[in-house]
Design a protein around this motif. Structure first.
Motif, short mmCIF file in Angstrom:
data_model
loop_
_atom_site.label_atom_id
_atom_site.label_comp_id
_atom_site.label_asym_id
_atom_site.label_seq_id
_atom_site.Cartn_x
_atom_site.Cartn_y
_atom_site.Cartn_z
N PHE A 19 0.84 -1.20 0.00
CA PHE A 19 0.00 0.00 0.00
C PHE A 19 0.88 1.25 0.00
CE2 PHE A 19 -2.60 3.36 1.77
CZ PHE A 19 -3.86 3.12 1.25
N ARG A 20 1.92 1.26 0.81
CA ARG A 20 2.82 2.41 0.88
C ARG A 20 3.49 2.65 -0.47
NH1 ARG A 20 7.60 4.23 0.87
NH2 ARG A 20 8.59 2.22 0.53
N LEU A 74 -11.87 7.92 -2.31
CA LEU A 74 -13.14 7.55 -1.68
C LEU A 74 -12.93 6.63 -0.49
CD1 LEU A 74 -15.09 6.86 -5.00
CD2 LEU A 74 -15.03 8.99 -3.66
N VAL A 75 -11.94 5.74 -0.56
CA VAL A 75 -11.62 4.80 0.54
C VAL A 75 -10.11 4.78 0.70
CG1 VAL A 75 -11.73 2.39 1.33
CG2 VAL A 75 -13.64 3.36 0.01
N TRP A 76 -9.65 4.95 1.93
CA TRP A 76 -8.21 4.93 2.25
C TRP A 76 -8.04 4.05 3.48
CZ3 TRP A 76 -3.98 7.26 -0.09
CH2 TRP A 76 -2.80 7.30 0.64
N GLU A 77 -7.70 2.78 3.25
CA GLU A 77 -7.50 1.82 4.34
C GLU A 77 -6.11 1.21 4.16
OE1 GLU A 77 -10.69 -1.02 4.07
OE2 GLU A 77 -12.23 0.50 4.42
N PRO A 78 -5.06 1.86 4.72
CA PRO A 78 -3.68 1.38 4.51
C PRO A 78 -3.54 -0.11 4.77
CG PRO A 78 -3.67 3.50 5.60
CD PRO A 78 -5.11 3.06 5.56
N VAL A 96 -17.25 9.80 -14.93
CA VAL A 96 -16.25 9.43 -13.94
C VAL A 96 -16.27 7.92 -13.78
CG1 VAL A 96 -17.81 9.76 -11.97
CG2 VAL A 96 -15.35 9.91 -11.62
N THR A 97 -15.10 7.34 -13.65
CA THR A 97 -14.98 5.91 -13.38
C THR A 97 -14.34 5.77 -12.00
OG1 THR A 97 -12.85 5.80 -14.53
CG2 THR A 97 -14.84 5.33 -15.83
N GLU A 98 -14.14 4.55 -11.57
CA GLU A 98 -13.66 4.31 -10.21
C GLU A 98 -12.63 3.19 -10.23
OE1 GLU A 98 -16.66 4.73 -6.90
OE2 GLU A 98 -16.27 2.58 -6.84
N VAL A 99 -11.55 3.39 -9.51
CA VAL A 99 -10.49 2.39 -9.39
C VAL A 99 -10.52 1.88 -7.94
CG1 VAL A 99 -8.03 1.93 -9.61
CG2 VAL A 99 -9.12 3.59 -11.13
N ASP A 100 -10.64 0.56 -7.79
CA ASP A 100 -10.74 -0.09 -6.48
C ASP A 100 -9.59 -1.08 -6.37
OD1 ASP A 100 -11.45 -1.57 -4.20
OD2 ASP A 100 -13.57 -1.63 -4.75
N ILE A 101 -8.67 -0.84 -5.42
CA ILE A 101 -7.50 -1.70 -5.25
C ILE A 101 -7.57 -2.36 -3.88
CG2 ILE A 101 -4.98 -1.84 -5.30
CD1 ILE A 101 -6.27 1.30 -6.53
N ARG A 102 -7.43 -3.68 -3.88
CA ARG A 102 -7.43 -4.45 -2.63
C ARG A 102 -6.06 -5.10 -2.44
NH1 ARG A 102 -12.95 -5.17 -0.85
NH2 ARG A 102 -14.28 -4.16 -2.40
N PHE A 103 -5.58 -5.06 -1.22
CA PHE A 103 -4.28 -5.61 -0.85
C PHE A 103 -4.54 -6.75 0.12
CE2 PHE A 103 -3.98 -1.18 -1.90
CZ PHE A 103 -2.80 -1.03 -2.59
N LYS A 104 -4.14 -7.98 -0.27
CA LYS A 104 -4.43 -9.15 0.57
C LYS A 104 -3.17 -9.98 0.73
CE LYS A 104 -7.75 -12.92 1.02
NZ LYS A 104 -8.04 -12.76 2.40
N ALA A 105 -2.84 -10.26 1.98
CA ALA A 105 -1.67 -11.09 2.26
C ALA A 105 -1.87 -12.49 1.70
CB ALA A 105 -1.43 -11.16 3.77
#
Length: 156
Positions: A19-20, A74-78, A96-105
């Protein structure tokens, strides 16, 4: 029905570090040139302003306030999730479109799953579609994000 593209990649770092890298080092991995930058004839710096309500911007002259705002966060969850709006320079009001990124171990680090959705807001004749039908256009967008994530992986 929402038109979207989804791409994924695994980085050999923990989710918080992924995320960083994605947010704080965006100018290091976000590729340069007319295919990737908002005003390709200028040398800008990409930056996320942290937190919900922050922005994704390309800055050309900070002192003069010369920048391009691609969208609001819209969402900031480090370490977990980042969602931001996406507007190209030739988008009109309401496009407008939307980019959704998920970080999963996972076992080898972090799987990043990126979904770019809302392409139905752009009409079939919109310049951003380059005259392509929906399937070809979405394939092109997926390839664009894949190139970006490969550059992020190289940085990691």
């Amino acid at each position: 029905m929402s038109a979207s593209v989804t791409v994924a990649i695994t980085l050999e770092v923990e989710p918080e570090e992924a995320f960083r890298l994605f947010t704080e080092e965006v100018d290091q991995w976000w590729q340069r040139g007319p295919k990737f930058r908002f005003r390709p004839n200028l040398h800008g710096t990409m930056r996320f302003e942290p937190g919900e309500g922050g922005r994704l911007v390309e800055i050309y002259d900070e002192a003069k306030g010369d920048l391009y705002e691609a969208g609001r966060i819209l969402v900031w969850e480090p370490g977990r999730r980042l969602v931001f709006e996406w507007r190209g320079p030739n988008y009109r009001e309401g496009q407008v479109t939307e980019v959704d990124i998920r970080f999963k171990a996972n076992d080898t680090g972090t799987r990043i799953l990126l979904e770019h959705r809302g392409w139905e807001t752009l009409p079939p004749d919109h310049p951003a579609r380059h005259g392509l039908d929906s399937r070809a256009f979405l394939t092109m967008q997926g390839g664009w994000w894949e190139e970006q994530l490969v550059a992020l992986k190289a940085l990691a």
